[in-house]
Design a protein around this motif. Structure first.
Motif, PDB file in Angstrom:
ATOM      1  N   SER A  46       0.815  -1.228   0.000  1.00  0.00           N
ATOM      2  CA  SER A  46       0.000   0.000   0.000  1.00  0.00           C
ATOM      3  C   SER A  46       0.840   1.265   0.000  1.00  0.00           C
ATOM      4  O   SER A  46       0.306   2.359   0.143  1.00  0.00           O
TER       5      SER A  46
ATOM      6  N   THR B 278      -1.387  -0.812 -12.123  1.00  0.00           N
ATOM      7  CA  THR B 278      -2.206  -1.289 -11.008  1.00  0.00           C
ATOM      8  C   THR B 278      -3.493  -1.937 -11.492  1.00  0.00           C
ATOM      9  O   THR B 278      -4.153  -1.439 -12.407  1.00  0.00           O
ATOM     10  N   GLU B 279      -3.848  -3.035 -10.845  1.00  0.00           N
ATOM     11  CA  GLU B 279      -5.103  -3.703 -11.179  1.00  0.00           C
ATOM     12  C   GLU B 279      -6.306  -2.947 -10.617  1.00  0.00           C
ATOM     13  O   GLU B 279      -7.446  -3.290 -10.910  1.00  0.00           O
ATOM     14  N   GLU B 280      -6.042  -1.916  -9.831  1.00  0.00           N
ATOM     15  CA  GLU B 280      -7.112  -1.044  -9.351  1.00  0.00           C
ATOM     16  C   GLU B 280      -7.317   0.144 -10.294  1.00  0.00           C
ATOM     17  O   GLU B 280      -7.941   1.139  -9.909  1.00  0.00           O
ATOM     18  N   TYR B 281      -6.815   0.028 -11.497  1.00  0.00           N
ATOM     19  CA  TYR B 281      -6.830   1.160 -12.422  1.00  0.00           C
ATOM     20  C   TYR B 281      -8.240   1.731 -12.608  1.00  0.00           C
ATOM     21  O   TYR B 281      -8.447   2.953 -12.535  1.00  0.00           O
TER      22      TYR B 281
ATOM     23  N   THR C 106     -10.915   1.610 -10.750  1.00  0.00           N
ATOM     24  CA  THR C 106     -11.414   2.268  -9.541  1.00  0.00           C
ATOM     25  C   THR C 106     -10.726   3.607  -9.319  1.00  0.00           C
ATOM     26  O   THR C 106     -11.374   4.631  -9.045  1.00  0.00           O
ATOM     27  N   LEU C 107      -9.395   3.601  -9.427  1.00  0.00           N
ATOM     28  CA  LEU C 107      -8.643   4.834  -9.196  1.00  0.00           C
ATOM     29  C   LEU C 107      -8.948   5.879 -10.262  1.00  0.00           C
ATOM     30  O   LEU C 107      -9.043   7.071  -9.970  1.00  0.00           O
TER      31      LEU C 107
ATOM     32  N   ASN D 129      -3.174   1.214 -17.071  1.00  0.00           N
ATOM     33  CA  ASN D 129      -4.017   0.035 -17.193  1.00  0.00           C
ATOM     34  C   ASN D 129      -3.131  -1.195 -17.445  1.00  0.00           C
ATOM     35  O   ASN D 129      -2.282  -1.176 -18.343  1.00  0.00           O
TER      36      ASN D 129
END
Length: 528
Positions: free
Chosen positions: A184, A205-208, A210-211, A243
């Motif tokens: 984190s 990031t695989e949170e692309y 969401t972010l 991405n």
């Protein structure tokens, strides 16, 4: 008289006696406090919150018109200019991201689809060789260095979010199934890249998705900040979020899991690329806005060096795309006209030979709605040494009522009064008990308040320097930052009572023999 009534009367008398001992000077200010009237507050507010003021947005024409009105009032009632002027320049920078292109090895990646900038990016163009650096971690204690044998000076580095390993097979940095903190610590990774001379950072990031949804509204709107070089902890290295599918298209890797498995043993192909270029289309311009100030010098040759400060912010949020004016009558027209009336009341007393022993500084800040910018500038560039500032009494949204007080609007929220000086809190309570009789509500005066109001108005930039503060506030209502925040909905008698409370509190503090004692350790963290 029965015993119960007797004891209630005696208890009330005892409390009043305690308050009487706390106050030494406030009673002499009462005649002047009566000059703060609902009618005069209304007259000022119907001008400051009129459509003609265009919502008083910082950097716009309406804000400049409002500044002129406030400065003219300060001058007309007899306040003295500060440092030769009734205004303090606040240098600002306005920026807005319009789009951009990322190019790596002649392959183009599109804004939003493939990448978005990390908030705070200030550059328009970056070039450099692009290199992949795994997870971007350097941890001597764990014996891990993703940069081993690499020179990334002036290069664009790409790294994956997270850390090597997983909960099933264990994490490399801890040697257990418990992860380290690196998963984190995106900013720590950025700081490492910056310290090694990288010209930019791309975080995959695989949170692309969401972010991106969080960042885009912030990135697409016009952003204002102080026009200063940011120095200190942290990093401002230009950063993009990418991405994962875009990285895979660039490298030909099967998946991010494939990269995670191969990288630790340096068996991952295609980790060094050719030239990269980040080109951002952005608006970037400089603007000068103004805090407005005026003062009454103290009449005591010794105490005049000490400054009692009364503040509000006069900016609001402007006009929307359809031309609707957001008048900001309560936010913070109410606090600003209360400031004007306090200044006038103080000057009436001064002209009658009843001026303050300490100096009193009146300040209407600009840029509060953009991030407390005017007060931040003042606290970093004060007209007087910060040690000379005795306290700040800040009025912001003092003209309406919230749902919690729908049946009785004779209240005010107080925030911060007891956080640095128990003496300030006691004076505030005593003045209210003796003269205004408002219900003092401390609901938001707690570090765990989810609204974080303590950090959301200009008093904060005094408190963070250890200067005692009181934030006077009536709470949020249905018209907060809406077109319905108009002068016709203001409770002027209530606002006058709060104005008197502020005036008499400042009168007591300005005339006491000794400066307020700072005797409390603030339980609000100073980093907002």
């Amino acid at each position: 008289m029965n015993c119960r009534v007797f004891f209630v009367v005696m208890a009330a008398a005892s409390i009043n006696a305690v308050f009487a001992q706390t106050l030494k000077h406030a009673e002499f200010g009462v005649p002047w406090s009566e000059t703060i009237t609902p009618g005069e507050l209304s007259n000022h507010l119907h001008i400051l919150a009129a459509d003609s003021m265009e919502g008083r947005e910082t950097g716009k024409r309406g804000q400049r018109m409002a500044a002129d009105y406030i400065a003219q009032h300060f001058k007309s009632v007899g306040l003295l200019p500060v440092s030769g002027s009734y205004t303090q320049e606040v240098p600002l920078r306005v920026s807005q991201l319009k789009g951009g292109v990322l190019t790596i090895d002649s392959q183009q990646f599109l804004y939003k689809t493939d990448w978005v900038p990390y908030p705070g990016i200030e550059v328009s163009e970056i070039e450099g060789q692009v290199v992949f650096v795994g997870f971007g971690i350097q941890d001597k204690d764990a014996g891990w260095d993703d940069y081993a044998g690499m020179n990334v000076k002036d290069k664009v580095v790409i790294f994956m979010a997270g850390e090597p390993g997983n909960s099933k097979k264990g994490y490399a940095l801890t040697g257990s199934k418990e992860p380290s903190s690196w998963g984190s610590r995106r900013n720590s990774k950025r700081e490492i890249a910056d310290s090694l001379g990288a010209s930019a950072v791309i975080v995959v990031t695989e949170e692309y998705a969401t972010l991106k949804s969080r960042f885009l509204p912030w990135l697409s709107r016009e952003r204002m900040r102080l026009d200063v070089d940011r120095k200190g902890e942290g990093t401002d290295v230009p950063t993009l979020l990418m991405n994962p599918s875009s990285l895979l298209a660039l490298t030909g890797w099967k998946s991010l899991d494939h990269a995670r498995k191969k990288w630790p043993k340096r068996k991952l192909a295609n980790v060094s690329f050719g030239a990269g270029k980040i080109a951002l289309a952005r608006k970037d311009e400089k603007v000068v806005a103004h805090n407005v100030w005026g003062m009454i010098p103290g009449k005591d040759s010794t105490l005049a060096e000490e400054i009692v400060v009364l503040t509000s912010h006069y900016d609001h949020v402007g006009v929307d795309k359809s031309g609707e004016v957001y008048n900001g009558a309560d936010d913070d027209g109410s606090g600003t006209v209360s400031l004007l009336e306090n200044a006038e009341a103080w000057m009436e007393a001064t002209k009658a030979g009843e001026g303050p022993s300490r100096s009193v500084l009146f300040m209407a800040f600009v840029g509060e709605e953009k991030g407390l910018l005017g007060s931040e500038w003042y606290s970093d560039h004060p007209a007087f040494e910060l040690e000379q500032h005795v306290c700040d009494l800040n009025m912001d949204m003092v003209g309406r009522f919230d749902e919690a007080h729908a049946d009785d609007d004779r209240y005010v929220y107080l925030i911060g009064s007891d956080k640095l000086s128990s003496e300030l809190h006691d004076i505030s309570e005593a003045v209210n008990n003796a003269y205004t009789g408002l219900s003092l509500d401390y609901t938001f005066n707690a570090p765990d308040d989810p609204n974080r109001f303590y950090y959301r108005s200009d008093h904060y930039n005094f408190a963070k320097h250890g200067i005692p503060v009181i934030f006077y506030f009536s709470g949020v209502h249905e018209d907060y930052h809406g077109v319905g925040d108009t002068p016709g909905k203001i409770r002027y008698p209530k606002m006058a009572e709060i104005g008197k409370l502020v005036f008499l509190t400042s009168w007591e503090i300005a005339n006491r023999e000794k400066k307020l004692v700072v005797d409390r350790v603030n339980d609000f963290p100073t980093n907002r």
